[in-house]
Design an enzyme around this catalytic site. Structure first.
Site, PDB file in Angstrom:
ATOM      1  N   ARG A   1      -2.687 -17.989   4.009  1.00 32.85           N
ATOM      2  CA  ARG A   1      -2.482 -17.181   2.797  1.00 32.85           C
ATOM      3  C   ARG A   1      -1.004 -16.825   2.628  1.00 32.85           C
ATOM      4  O   ARG A   1      -0.329 -16.461   3.575  1.00 32.85           O
ATOM      5  CB  ARG A   1      -3.322 -15.914   2.921  1.00 32.85           C
ATOM      6  CG  ARG A   1      -3.182 -14.940   1.757  1.00 32.85           C
ATOM      7  CD  ARG A   1      -2.165 -13.862   2.046  1.00 32.85           C
ATOM      8  NE  ARG A   1      -2.093 -12.878   0.978  1.00 32.85           N
ATOM      9  CZ  ARG A   1      -1.108 -11.975   0.882  1.00 32.85           C
ATOM     10  NH1 ARG A   1      -0.142 -11.951   1.762  1.00 32.85           N
ATOM     11  NH2 ARG A   1      -1.096 -11.116  -0.111  1.00 32.85           N
TER      12      ARG A   1
ATOM     13  N   GLY B   1      -0.092  -8.493  -2.924  1.00 19.79           N
ATOM     14  CA  GLY B   1       0.621  -9.722  -3.295  1.00 19.79           C
ATOM     15  C   GLY B   1      -0.054 -10.548  -4.376  1.00 19.79           C
ATOM     16  O   GLY B   1       0.606 -11.066  -5.278  1.00 19.79           O
TER      17      GLY B   1
ATOM     18  N   THR C   1       6.876  -4.706  -3.438  1.00 16.00           N
ATOM     19  CA  THR C   1       5.936  -4.542  -2.319  1.00 16.00           C
ATOM     20  C   THR C   1       4.610  -4.068  -2.872  1.00 16.00           C
ATOM     21  O   THR C   1       4.567  -3.201  -3.743  1.00 16.00           O
ATOM     22  CB  THR C   1       6.444  -3.537  -1.277  1.00 16.00           C
ATOM     23  OG1 THR C   1       5.374  -3.309  -0.335  1.00 16.00           O
ATOM     24  CG2 THR C   1       6.881  -2.210  -1.863  1.00 16.00           C
TER      25      THR C   1
ATOM     26  N   GLY D   1       1.606 -14.510   0.130  1.00 15.31           N
ATOM     27  CA  GLY D   1       1.654 -13.462  -0.889  1.00 15.31           C
ATOM     28  C   GLY D   1       2.785 -13.664  -1.877  1.00 15.31           C
ATOM     29  O   GLY D   1       3.284 -14.785  -2.072  1.00 15.31           O
ATOM     30  N   ASP D   2       3.184 -12.580  -2.496  1.00 20.74           N
ATOM     31  CA  ASP D   2       4.224 -12.646  -3.530  1.00 20.74           C
ATOM     32  C   ASP D   2       5.642 -12.681  -2.957  1.00 20.74           C
ATOM     33  O   ASP D   2       6.568 -13.145  -3.628  1.00 20.74           O
ATOM     34  CB  ASP D   2       4.118 -11.413  -4.451  1.00 20.74           C
ATOM     35  CG  ASP D   2       4.279 -10.107  -3.675  1.00 20.74           C
ATOM     36  OD1 ASP D   2       3.684  -9.979  -2.581  1.00 20.74           O
ATOM     37  OD2 ASP D   2       5.006  -9.216  -4.142  1.00 20.74           O
TER      38      ASP D   2
ATOM     39  N   THR E   1       5.967  -4.331   3.832  1.00 21.32           N
ATOM     40  CA  THR E   1       6.993  -5.301   3.464  1.00 21.32           C
ATOM     41  C   THR E   1       8.351  -4.621   3.275  1.00 21.32           C
ATOM     42  O   THR E   1       8.404  -3.462   2.904  1.00 21.32           O
ATOM     43  CB  THR E   1       6.547  -5.975   2.154  1.00 21.32           C
ATOM     44  OG1 THR E   1       5.412  -6.776   2.446  1.00 21.32           O
ATOM     45  CG2 THR E   1       7.619  -6.830   1.523  1.00 21.32           C
TER      46      THR E   1
END
Ligand code: ASP
Length: 308
Positions: A203, A229, A226, A205-206, A175
């Site tokens: 899905r 997540g 990074t 992630g953060d 990321t």
């Protein structure tokens, strides 16, 4: 005029020194430097932190070396679904996109969500429609094809294994992100990712979640994360750095240490983050073996690093 500051990352994780050839290391460092130069040029001219983080992240998205934009990993269907977000510290405005395909620079789409819509986070086909309306640059699947990423995906295709951006001996999160302080004292942060190899069920992630992967507030700091997540979402990691500073009076370095080394590890939150505070302090910290990272110091010198 306050001092300017800029930091970038290209992901953290278990980065194997033995796999790092001088050519590979140079390619990563060059890409990080280019991102720093793009962002710093804007800050030096008195430009906005928000523009600087967008420009820096765009440069990293255009590089095939990181898991974002051009280098985004393959999902379970052999496609690229990308997430991105940014936040402006002066007015707490934010924009984000999740699960977008064929968008050359997801961070710019996130910026448009912030500037041109009344929403913060949009996703999937709706985000694609919005991109089209906004005349955002699109690319065909070939642009996002990378043999290394394809082989990574093939190793897991048809299984339930999700892989972070890794090769045999590595487990890294590619990321990208940036955090900046501009000459007017404003902070901003941006993050962009392809997520996890072989991810399914759309899905997310953060990275596109404000407070988890990205947060900026002029009162305290700007943060881009990074790592794993799911853990960063549960830890509300980026906002927690801000909260520790705002409510507990911790310095940036202390707040980052608590989040990265105390709060994330019990949640299996491997990874790291970059952060800049309102005084121009920069912290780049991680709880794994390495993080692709860089910053510009007060004299305008560029620094990049990978290992500890
Ligand atoms: N945080 C990202 C995600 O879980 C992965 C990464 O940092 O590379 O989607």
């Amino acid at each position: 005029m306050s001092k300017i500051a800029l930091a970038v990352h290209g992901g953290a994780g278990t980065i194997a020194r033995e796999l790092m050839t001088p050519e590979r290391e140079k390619a990563y460092r060059d890409a990080l430097e280019l991102a720093l130069k793009r962002g710093h040029a804007i800050l030096k001219d008195g430009g906005a932190a928000l523009d600087a983080v967008e420009a820096a992240v765009r440069a990293l998205e255009d590089s095939p070396h990181f898991n974002a934009g051009r280098g985004a990993v393959f999902n379970a269907d052999g496609q690229h679904e990308m997430d991105a977000s940014l936040m402006n510290g002066s007015d707490l405005r934010a924009g984000a996109v999740a699960g977008v395909q064929n968008v050359k620079n997801p961070i710019t789409l996130a910026r448009r969500v912030m500037d041109k819509s009344s929403h913060v986070l949009i996703s999937g086909m709706g985000a694609f429609e919005f991109a089209h309306k906004q005349r955002i640059e699109l690319e065909d699947d070939l642009y996002f094809f990378d043999q290394f990423r394809y082989d990574q995906w093939k190793e897991t295709q048809g299984t339930d294994v999700y892989q972070l951006d890794h090769s045999d001996k590595e487990r890294k999160f590619g990321t990208v992100g940036a955090a900046a302080l501009d000459a007017h004292g404003h902070l901003a942060a941006a993050t962009s990712t392809g997520g996890m190899t072989n991810k399914k069920w759309q899905r997310i992630g953060d990275s596109p979640i404000i407070g988890a992967g990205t947060y900026a507030n002029d009162a305290t700091c700007a943060v881009s994360c990074t790592g794993h997540g799911e853990s960063f979402i549960r830890a509300v990691a980026a906002h927690d750095v801000h909260a520790l500073m705002a409510y507990k009076g911790l310095t940036l370095a202390e707040a980052v240490r608590v989040v990265v080394h105390e709060k994330l590890p019990p949640l299996e939150g491997d990874g790291g983050l970059i952060a800049v505070d309102r005084s121009g302090n920069i912290v780049l910290d991680f709880n794994c073996s390495g993080m692709y990272r860089g910053h510009v110091d007060v004299d305008g010198m560029l620094h990049t690093a990978i290992f500890r």
